[in-house]
Scaffold this motif. Sequence first.
Motif: not given
Length: 769
Positions: A23-25, A242-248, A291-293
């Motif tokens: 959620i935070m990402i 995890l970042a890839g699944l949430c950032v997109i 950038t977010m990743m």
Amino acid sequence: MTLFAALFSHYRRHPLQLLALAIMIVVATMLWTGVSHLTHQARASFGQSEQAVAERRQVVRSDGQSVAVADFVTLRRAGVCVMPWLEVQRPDAQGRVVGVDGLAASCFAGAGAGEAAQAWNQPLNGKPFLDIRDAAALTTGPDDRSAELTLLVAEQVTEAALPEGYRLSRFSLGPDTGELGESFLLNLDALGVLVLLITVLLLRSVYQLGLAQRRDSFALLYRFGVPPVSVNRLLVLEMALLAGLCVIPGVALGRLLAGLLGSGFGQALDNLFDAPLYAGQEASWLSSVLTMMAVVMVVCLIDLIRPVSRAPVMLLAGQRQSLALAVLLFGVALALVASSLVLVFIAVALMFVGAGLLAPILMSGLAQRLARAAPDPLKRWHFAEFGVLARRLALPLVALQFALAMVLAVQALVTVFEATFDEWLSQRLAADFFVEVPAGADSGPGVDWLAAQPVLAASGDWQRVGRGGGELMMADAASHSETGPGQRVDLLAVAPVGRLLTQWRLQAAADQPWQAFARGEGIMINEQLARRQELAVGETLNLTVADETLSLPVLAIYPDYGRPAGEVLLNAGLLPAAFQPGFESLSINPGDLDMATVVSGLQRVWQVETVTVRNNERIRELADTVFDQTFLLTRAMTVLTLILAAAALLIMGWVFFSTRVWYYRLLAVWGLRDREVAGQMVRLAVSLTIGIAVLALPLGIWLTWVLVHRINPLAFGWSLPMAVYPEFWVELIGLSLLIGLSIAALMRRQLQQPATIPASAGSLSGGDR
């Protein structure tokens, strides 16, 4: 895969932590992407348009009237290289487009070489440029006020080459300084960075807690022969997935947020800052995702990069309190003396860093003193545990402190601006009705008719207002030349000078300014013009109107919270006879005189069938709507940030309290009943959240002062009064109380479940008992 499954099994046992991280990402990416997308669109609009009109000039009529197609024809037949530039608001409210004539622009391309010649090589695809015929088709007619025609002139054209009745003037898509729109966007960028900082603190705190709980799992893997390097690589892979699944999805939601707010954002730029948001400027998906990743990976995995020498780090850690205090004081001092917006933002950043470092130290130090002074063993335990929580929950507590301070400051700024804006509107819209002088009609007969009405003559609650343009130069400046035309300003000519005008609040004024103004002994200027040109009351200015120069002193400076263009207020009796206003109106308070009688009288003297009459109350409502749209993005970001920080502290508090359930069970061994143990949990949680809210108050008040007295004048050109709202403090403290009670309620449920001795109750550095 077996090793990866063993590592990821932690989140199967603690799904709440995985949900909190995700959620935070997503929210951090959404907020940052939304702001970034809007500011990128605005900057791209500025850049693309200014590239085509950089250092350009326009041809204007000497009588102050707007140029039309007939003027273009006259100038081209006279051999002047001019090109029409037609700005039109798209019907879908998604930005403005520019209609240009490619054939007329050919003389511009031939006038220079290199970049100058390539400046007009813009694709006519509606992003934002169109063929002028297609742009004109979007208008409702020649009187459509959503369209604005400008005649740009080539650099080689001189004033002497123009036919009689025309002159040169500077052309700019934004305010005269070219900095106000950029400053507004810079403020949004700063707010976006602050939101990102808060979510980064929360993200790191949740991830660090997860690592602390996985220490024993890592140690077991090491005993089975798995090298630490392999574990670290899998942690990097885990966070990358995890970042890839949430950032997109976060980027997609951010672009959706920008699309929802884009219409109001564009209207705010156009109305408040005279900087239109053009269509077709798209930010890159890939840059936002990468950038977010990178941000997520660096924030969570920076501890895997070991410093070459830990001695400097340990030395600074030992002096953390002194270092934090020094950074705090330096930030305050820099904010007081900074003369640029960038330095003020640096001061704000230093202030936040110092306050964030000091907050856990102050709470923990106060708890230790109270623990030593408390005679009751239970109270000593309470204060000692409070100190442990302040240290171990430092990151989420500081994030909540920042969020509370930011929300308090932004809310105070918006409230102050609302009050100031309402006062300004009350002055500008003091009359009940606003009557437009019909196009082609002479305002004189209407003015004479109003002056002859006994009711209006007795009250004086009416005035004629004429709007036009002029050029302003300092009294000691050189006369106009080909290379140095004066600054274009808006003229506001008023007569007679009565109660509708004399109730205006002035920021600075000479003795009896309104009496001197009524006698035609000077002019008044708005705050934006005074700030940008560093003008003061008493200075003599040269004002060129309809080819005639007036030398008049500045009688007063008045606040103006509308467009940041330079504005000059003068008595209509000073206007040259050749001046033709671009727009005229009558402001009327009819009093006992029926407004229908006024309308019929004006129709008779002007010999027209209809007269446009507007109720100023409706204009006020429209202005309030524009204001609300301006701060919609700011309010949305602050509220979402506060909700995120509160939810993160709730999750972190519950998770961290859960690691100490075994210690809290010792209270029952000491003889406390279950209700008394639950009461201790309530006091701990509430004192923790209330304490950080109290520390957020001075930070929020200081940030409010910086916004209204430092950032606002530097960014927008006007100042606001400083005000605080204690009732809003109570609301924030109430929210902190609610968070603490929620944590205590969750802890009470946790105490009812069996618990074992935790291997580690703290962070990676060990636990406190």
